[in-house]
Scaffold this motif. Structure first.
Motif, mmCIF file in Angstrom:
data_model
loop_
_atom_site.group_PDB
_atom_site.id
_atom_site.type_symbol
_atom_site.label_atom_id
_atom_site.label_comp_id
_atom_site.label_asym_id
_atom_site.label_seq_id
_atom_site.Cartn_x
_atom_site.Cartn_y
_atom_site.Cartn_z
ATOM 1 N N ASP A 361 59.296 -3.340 57.275
ATOM 2 C CA ASP A 361 57.986 -3.035 56.687
ATOM 3 C C ASP A 361 57.950 -1.643 56.060
ATOM 4 O OD1 ASP A 361 57.044 -5.480 57.514
ATOM 5 O OD2 ASP A 361 56.206 -4.711 59.395
ATOM 6 N N ARG A 362 58.902 -0.802 56.443
ATOM 7 C CA ARG A 362 58.923 0.576 55.951
ATOM 8 C C ARG A 362 59.975 0.809 54.872
ATOM 9 N NH1 ARG A 362 56.631 4.822 59.063
ATOM 10 N NH2 ARG A 362 55.618 4.135 60.996
ATOM 11 N N PHE A 363 61.156 0.186 55.054
ATOM 12 C CA PHE A 363 62.288 0.524 54.199
ATOM 13 C C PHE A 363 62.796 -0.679 53.417
ATOM 14 C CE2 PHE A 363 62.700 3.498 57.880
ATOM 15 C CZ PHE A 363 62.397 4.665 57.182
ATOM 16 N N ALA A 364 63.272 -0.394 52.204
ATOM 17 C CA ALA A 364 63.896 -1.416 51.363
ATOM 18 C C ALA A 364 65.361 -1.053 51.164
ATOM 19 C CB ALA A 364 63.193 -1.493 50.016
ATOM 20 N N PHE A 365 66.222 -2.069 51.181
ATOM 21 C CA PHE A 365 67.648 -1.816 50.983
ATOM 22 C C PHE A 365 68.026 -1.899 49.509
ATOM 23 C CE2 PHE A 365 72.122 -3.444 50.949
ATOM 24 C CZ PHE A 365 72.714 -2.261 51.358
ATOM 25 N N LYS A 366 67.257 -2.674 48.733
ATOM 26 C CA LYS A 366 67.521 -2.807 47.306
ATOM 27 C C LYS A 366 66.622 -1.851 46.528
ATOM 28 C CE LYS A 366 69.081 -7.603 47.610
ATOM 29 N NZ LYS A 366 68.903 -8.984 47.098
#
Length: 459
Positions: A361-366
């Motif tokens: 919910d906090r971080f995106a990998f792309k």
């Protein structure tokens, strides 16, 4: 910028070694040494140890300054024989300097000759020596005069730093506005880089870099350059071709002359690589750029930085913080140069993927904008060979002209944004300088144990 006599010093605080600050002064015509304030910024571990050794050799029980209540009671006195070169923002009404930065000792100057210098207008010192001797006034200097008179609000105009721009530096179009939001002109940016040069060069020396030019100013077309002929850039160094044999030679800015000639060439941003040129195949830092997507609040970015730090500490890796000068924050890990580019980048990607998987919910990998709406992309791509990150004290080619500044973790909650400081307000931060990163070099760690702990196996 001028020389001062060192009359004493204060004790260091926290983890700092050597000294807290130097007590500075200047002589009047009667031979009385007057207190002019102190300087505590501009040092690193090596210079702190070097200068305390020199100070102890000239230790004294006698206060060399004329009577004043401005000096700290627990000061240590020395014989007034050492001379320091210092840049500063201004003289106060009480006769002390503010926002000072130490640049080194002057062994070529006798302490008894040091007087308080009078500021010279920037348009005078910008004239080439040949024109000064002939009595001619350059067109550039005339423009600078007109710009000074016409400026509605020049936040750097009252700074003494502009009085010490090199006489050989000819700034073209000094009154050209490069940022309509802040009203910054080209000469303002040149003055800024002169002001922070001592601090910034600690982060530039030895590293290949990329220059971001903005000939049309903020909002105009930007030119990202890793390579250039250096004939028009005095002080800029071309690195050995063998470091990157398939491309033109990379660049380094190792001195003040190079920094200012780049600013004259319309360079706004300075981005450095993660390795020193002398050991280019082994990166000595790992960078995590917290890049917020649409709808992410500043508080979320602050929390993300703390989470990033906590996880790195679990891995036994030190984490240092700086503002990006833009929207986000940079978390930097100093490394022992043991592994190649692919290993370091691969491991940084593995860390970011773990963070995104653990806290989706906090971080995106792309990195794509659609992938990080309401999320933060932890940019690990900065860790690849040839990739760069905005250096500490670099201005940013964004409205308002924020700057990247090293900060202590204890300061994070008080920051208002990634552009908390700007070119216009940089002088308010000079007293801290690089001190929040004083332990950076000696904190360098190996990632070998951390990779094993996470189960990461390099390809």
């Amino acid at each position: 910028r001028q020389e001062f006599v060192i009359g004493g010093y204060t004790d260091p605080k926290g983890s700092r070694v050597g000294i807290g600050s130097l007590l500075l002064g200047y002589y009047d015509d009667e031979g009385t040494l007057h207190y002019a304030g102190n300087v505590g910024a501009g040092f690193n571990d090596t210079s702190l140890r070097d200068i305390i050794a020199k100070l102890k050799k000239v230790a004294s029980d006698t206060n060399p300054f004329a009577p004043t209540k401005a000096i700290e009671k627990k000061a240590h006195w020395v014989k007034p024989t050492l001379v320091a070169e210092v840049t500063f923002g201004e003289w106060t009404g009480s006769g002390s300097i503010r926002h000072s930065v130490f640049h080194g000792l002057r062994t070529d100057k006798k302490a008894a000759s040091i007087r308080r210098e009078q500021a010279t207008h920037v348009e005078d010192v910008m004239q080439p020596q040949s024109e000064l001797k002939s009595g001619k006034r350059s067109t550039t200097a005339t423009k600078a005069t007109n710009a000074t008179k016409a400026a509605k609000a020049d936040p750097l105009a009252d700074s003494d730093v502009d009085s010490k721009l090199p006489t050989t530096l000819k700034v073209t179009n000094p009154d050209r506005c490069i940022d309509p939001v802040s009203g910054m002109t080209k000469i303002d940016l040149v003055r800024y880089y002169a002001l922070v040069s001592g601090l910034m060069l600690e982060h530039l020396k030895g590293r290949p870099l990329a220059l971001v030019r903005a000939p049309a100013g903020v909002g105009g077309e930007l030119f990202f350059q890793k390579h250039s002929e250096v004939g028009k850039l005095p002080g800029v160094k071309q690195l050995p071709q063998e470091l990157d044999p398939e491309h033109p030679t990379m660049l380094e800015v190792p001195n003040v002359q190079g920094l200012l000639s780049c600013a004259q060439w319309n360079v706004v941003e300075f981005h450095t690589q993660n390795a020193f040129a002398k050991n280019y195949d082994k990166p000595n830092r790992m960078v995590f750029d917290l890049d917020p997507g649409q709808g992410v609040s500043w508080q979320q970015i602050q929390e993300a930085a703390q989470l990033m730090r906590a996880f790195l500490e679990q891995l036994g890796l030190p984490a240092f913080l700086k503002t990006s000068g833009g929207k986000g924050l940079h978390v930097v890990v100093p490394l022992k140069p043991q592994h190649g580019w692919d290993v370091v980048k691969g491991f940084s990607s593995f860390i970011v993927e773990h963070m995104a998987r653990t806290l989706p919910d906090r971080f995106a990998f792309k990195s794509g904008p659609k992938n990080r709406v309401g999320k933060i992309f932890i940019d690990y791509l900065r860790n690849g060979r040839g990739a760069t990150t905005a250096a500490a004290w670099s201005a940013r080619a964004r409205p308002g002209m924020g700057i990247s500044v090293p900060v202590a973790w204890s300061e994070l909650e008080h920051l208002k944004g990634g552009d908390h400081w700007t070119v216009a307000t940089a002088h308010t931060r000079l007293d801290h300088g690089n001190t929040p990163w004083a332990d950076y070099a000696k904190s360098a760690a190996s990632i070998t144990k951390a990779m094993k702990q996470m189960g990461y196996k390099p390809a």
